[in-house]
Design a protein around this motif. Structure first.
Motif, PDB file in Angstrom:
ATOM      1  N   GLU A   1      14.105  15.845  -1.249  1.00 10.84           N
ATOM      2  CA  GLU A   1      14.936  14.924  -2.025  1.00 10.84           C
ATOM      3  C   GLU A   1      14.853  13.509  -1.458  1.00 10.84           C
ATOM      4  O   GLU A   1      14.757  12.523  -2.211  1.00 10.84           O
ATOM      5  CB  GLU A   1      16.383  15.409  -2.016  1.00 10.84           C
ATOM      6  CG  GLU A   1      17.335  14.544  -2.834  1.00 10.84           C
ATOM      7  CD  GLU A   1      18.768  15.043  -2.767  1.00 10.84           C
ATOM      8  OE1 GLU A   1      19.680  14.238  -3.045  1.00 10.84           O
ATOM      9  OE2 GLU A   1      18.978  16.221  -2.430  1.00 10.84           O
ATOM     10  N   ALA A   2      14.872  13.392  -0.129  1.00 11.72           N
ATOM     11  CA  ALA A   2      14.789  12.069   0.498  1.00 11.72           C
ATOM     12  C   ALA A   2      13.427  11.433   0.247  1.00 11.72           C
ATOM     13  O   ALA A   2      13.332  10.230  -0.036  1.00 11.72           O
ATOM     14  CB  ALA A   2      15.057  12.184   1.994  1.00 11.72           C
TER      15      ALA A   2
ATOM     16  N   ALA B   1       7.912   6.451  -4.737  1.00 16.20           N
ATOM     17  CA  ALA B   1       7.426   6.869  -6.052  1.00 16.20           C
ATOM     18  C   ALA B   1       6.770   8.242  -5.999  1.00 16.20           C
ATOM     19  O   ALA B   1       6.093   8.648  -6.947  1.00 16.20           O
ATOM     20  CB  ALA B   1       6.435   5.831  -6.582  1.00 16.20           C
ATOM     21  N   VAL B   2       6.962   8.967  -4.906  1.00 17.91           N
ATOM     22  CA  VAL B   2       6.372  10.301  -4.774  1.00 17.91           C
ATOM     23  C   VAL B   2       7.024  11.257  -5.769  1.00 17.91           C
ATOM     24  O   VAL B   2       8.254  11.348  -5.856  1.00 17.91           O
ATOM     25  CB  VAL B   2       6.538  10.831  -3.331  1.00 17.91           C
ATOM     26  CG1 VAL B   2       6.193  12.315  -3.254  1.00 17.91           C
ATOM     27  CG2 VAL B   2       5.662  10.034  -2.378  1.00 17.91           C
ATOM     28  N   CYS B   3       6.180  11.970  -6.514  1.00 17.08           N
ATOM     29  CA  CYS B   3       6.658  12.968  -7.479  1.00 17.08           C
ATOM     30  C   CYS B   3       6.435  14.392  -6.984  1.00 17.08           C
ATOM     31  O   CYS B   3       7.216  15.290  -7.302  1.00 17.08           O
ATOM     32  CB  CYS B   3       5.943  12.799  -8.824  1.00 17.08           C
ATOM     33  SG  CYS B   3       6.148  11.184  -9.586  1.00 17.08           S
TER      34      CYS B   3
ATOM     35  N   GLU C   1       0.838  -1.200   0.000  1.00 17.26           N
ATOM     36  CA  GLU C   1       0.000   0.000   0.000  1.00 17.26           C
ATOM     37  C   GLU C   1       0.874   1.252   0.000  1.00 17.26           C
ATOM     38  O   GLU C   1       2.046   1.211   0.371  1.00 17.26           O
ATOM     39  CB  GLU C   1      -0.947   0.000   1.201  1.00 17.26           C
ATOM     40  CG  GLU C   1      -1.924  -1.179   1.179  1.00 17.26           C
ATOM     41  CD  GLU C   1      -3.134  -0.932   2.055  1.00 17.26           C
ATOM     42  OE1 GLU C   1      -3.532   0.241   2.214  1.00 17.26           O
ATOM     43  OE2 GLU C   1      -3.678  -1.916   2.581  1.00 17.26           O
ATOM     44  N   ALA C   2       0.287   2.353  -0.402  1.00 16.01           N
ATOM     45  CA  ALA C   2       1.064   3.591  -0.538  1.00 16.01           C
ATOM     46  C   ALA C   2       0.361   4.774   0.111  1.00 16.01           C
ATOM     47  O   ALA C   2       0.551   5.920  -0.291  1.00 16.01           O
ATOM     48  CB  ALA C   2       1.334   3.883  -2.011  1.00 16.01           C
ATOM     49  N   VAL C   3      -0.473   4.495   1.124  1.00 12.94           N
ATOM     50  CA  VAL C   3      -1.116   5.551   1.899  1.00 12.94           C
ATOM     51  C   VAL C   3      -0.815   5.290   3.365  1.00 12.94           C
ATOM     52  O   VAL C   3      -1.166   4.234   3.898  1.00 12.94           O
ATOM     53  CB  VAL C   3      -2.644   5.592   1.664  1.00 12.94           C
ATOM     54  CG1 VAL C   3      -3.292   6.647   2.557  1.00 12.94           C
ATOM     55  CG2 VAL C   3      -2.959   5.873   0.202  1.00 12.94           C
TER      56      VAL C   3
ATOM     57  N   MET D   1       1.990  11.280  -4.280  1.00 13.26           N
ATOM     58  CA  MET D   1       2.004  12.616  -3.682  1.00 13.26           C
ATOM     59  C   MET D   1       2.195  12.503  -2.179  1.00 13.26           C
ATOM     60  O   MET D   1       1.744  11.534  -1.560  1.00 13.26           O
ATOM     61  CB  MET D   1       0.688  13.343  -3.977  1.00 13.26           C
ATOM     62  CG  MET D   1       0.705  14.813  -3.579  1.00 13.26           C
ATOM     63  SD  MET D   1      -0.937  15.457  -3.160  1.00 13.26           S
ATOM     64  CE  MET D   1      -1.133  14.843  -1.493  1.00 13.26           C
ATOM     65  N   ALA D   2       2.877  13.478  -1.589  1.00 20.72           N
ATOM     66  CA  ALA D   2       3.033  13.527  -0.134  1.00 20.72           C
ATOM     67  C   ALA D   2       2.727  14.936   0.348  1.00 20.72           C
ATOM     68  O   ALA D   2       2.870  15.914  -0.394  1.00 20.72           O
ATOM     69  CB  ALA D   2       4.447  13.120   0.277  1.00 20.72           C
TER      70      ALA D   2
END
Length: 383
Positions: free
Chosen positions: A144-145, A151-153, A101-103, A125-126
């Motif tokens: 940058e980190a 995969a956050v752009c 998951e990515a949330v 997105m973050a």
């Protein structure tokens, strides 16, 4: 960019260092004997005991009761490798908790050794939120980190007294999944960092009691309690909030999941809805914002918690379920239990506790810092 100001040294008063030596990450202004040179807001400061023993390194705050927030027990330099190490360690925990998951809440302040910083991830997105100039000075390394480890752009940065800003392409609306439910929001129109992810592990509590039920989702925000009720088979879900923007997003989330026909949206205080309700509910959720933001607010907050919980208890059918929460740190477990006892007495309802929960595990509690434990989420069965 990092400041060229020299690292200051703060010496604590005799006997005032015990709490910090045990792992608490705040140094209060009245605990400091001397600090030289006086650092700028957000400047680095090394903390020493009265016996000149090094305790930790942190950043300075010019105003308020907290003079310094410690981010390391060593004399670390917050360079590129520092930020990558902190974020990598925090990310490893979240990827273990939520595989695939990515949330999640990626950074939870003091618990992740980055005091005062919140980072939530929503796919590519973050959102980062902070107050101290310390983080603005090192924002390039932080962003940058975040990007290099995931995969956050795009990173949306919110800092008090500064206009929010994007690092990377602006995102008008982010869409994501949590488990088998879909959600979305507009970062520039939402509160804080997007969702209130601290309730993520608690949302599923509602499902087993929702089959065929009439549910009231009070303080619904984006409607995630109601979405889980729909997943559990709720027939009707009344979503109540005072924010038209929140209700608009809750309606969109219901549409995304194909359950909008089961929702009814009410823009009003939940107290008003409950005081004028023409029918009872099988399940009621009370998840208000923090009502006691400091110690002086505790008494009025207690009275309001009693009021809304009493109204909810009176509007539940026999053997109904009340899920009630407080995210006020200053209302601790013992006080919240007393609030619920008083509400049950006033409502003349017999009540049993089915579950007493805290925040989701991506909000880890630092044992030495009770301030990192703030959420109470209680499930009650009402006879």
């Amino acid at each position: 960019m990092p400041s060229d100001h020299p690292i200051s040294a703060a010496t604590m008063k005799p006997g005032e260092d015990r709490r910090v030596l045990r792992g608490h990450r705040w140094v209060y202004r009245n605990e400091i004997h001397a600090i030289t040179p006086v650092p700028p807001d957000g400047g680095l400061v090394d903390i020493y005991s009265a016996e000149k023993r090094f305790i930790g390194r942190g950043y300075y705050q010019q105003s308020g009761g907290i003079a310094a927030r410690i981010f390391s027990s060593h004399q670390e330099t917050p360079d590129r490798s520092f930020w990558e190490k902190r974020l990598r360690r925090a990310l490893a925990l979240r990827e273990t908790l939520y595989p695939g998951e990515a949330v999640y809440r990626w950074i939870f302040g003091e618990s992740d050794q980055l005091p005062g910083l919140i980072v939530d991830r929503y796919g590519d997105m973050a959102v980062a939120e902070f107050e101290s100039p310390f983080y603005r000075q090192h924002l390039e390394h932080l962003v940058e980190a975040i990007r290099s480890l995931s995969a956050v752009c795009s990173v949306y940065v919110r800092q008090r007294n500064h206009a929010p800003e994007w690092y990377g392409p602006p995102v008008e609306r982010v869409t994501f999944s949590i488990g088998n439910l879909w959600g979305s929001f507009q970062p520039e129109r939402t509160q804080k960092t997007g969702l209130f992810l601290d309730q993520r592990s608690n949302w599923p509590l509602i499902r087993p009691f929702s089959a065929g039920a009439a549910v009231l989702d009070g303080h619904c925000y984006h409607g995630w309690w109601g979405l889980h009720a729909a997943l559990g088979g709720a027939v009707t879900i009344t979503a109540c909030d005072t924010s038209s923007a929140a209700l608009e997003q809750a309606r969109e989330n219901a549409r995304l999941n194909g359950v909008e026909d089961r929702f009814q949206f009410e823009e009003c205080p939940v107290e008003t809805l409950l005081a004028n309700a023409s029918r009872q509910f099988d399940v009621i959720v009370l998840d208000p914002p923090a009502l006691a933001k400091n110690r002086t607010h505790v008494k009025p907050a207690m009275n309001r918690y009693i009021e809304i919980n009493t109204l909810a208890l009176r509007n539940l059918r026999p053997d109904g379920i009340l899920i009630t929460a407080s995210c006020s740190h200053f209302v601790d477990d013992h006080l919240f239990e007393e609030i619920l006892k008083r509400a049950a007495y006033k409502a003349r309802r017999r009540v049993s506790v089915l579950a007493w929960r805290g925040a989701s595990p991506d909000h880890p509690v630092l044992l030495a810092m009770p301030e990192t434990s703030y959420l109470k989420c209680v499930m009650l069965r009402v006879e």
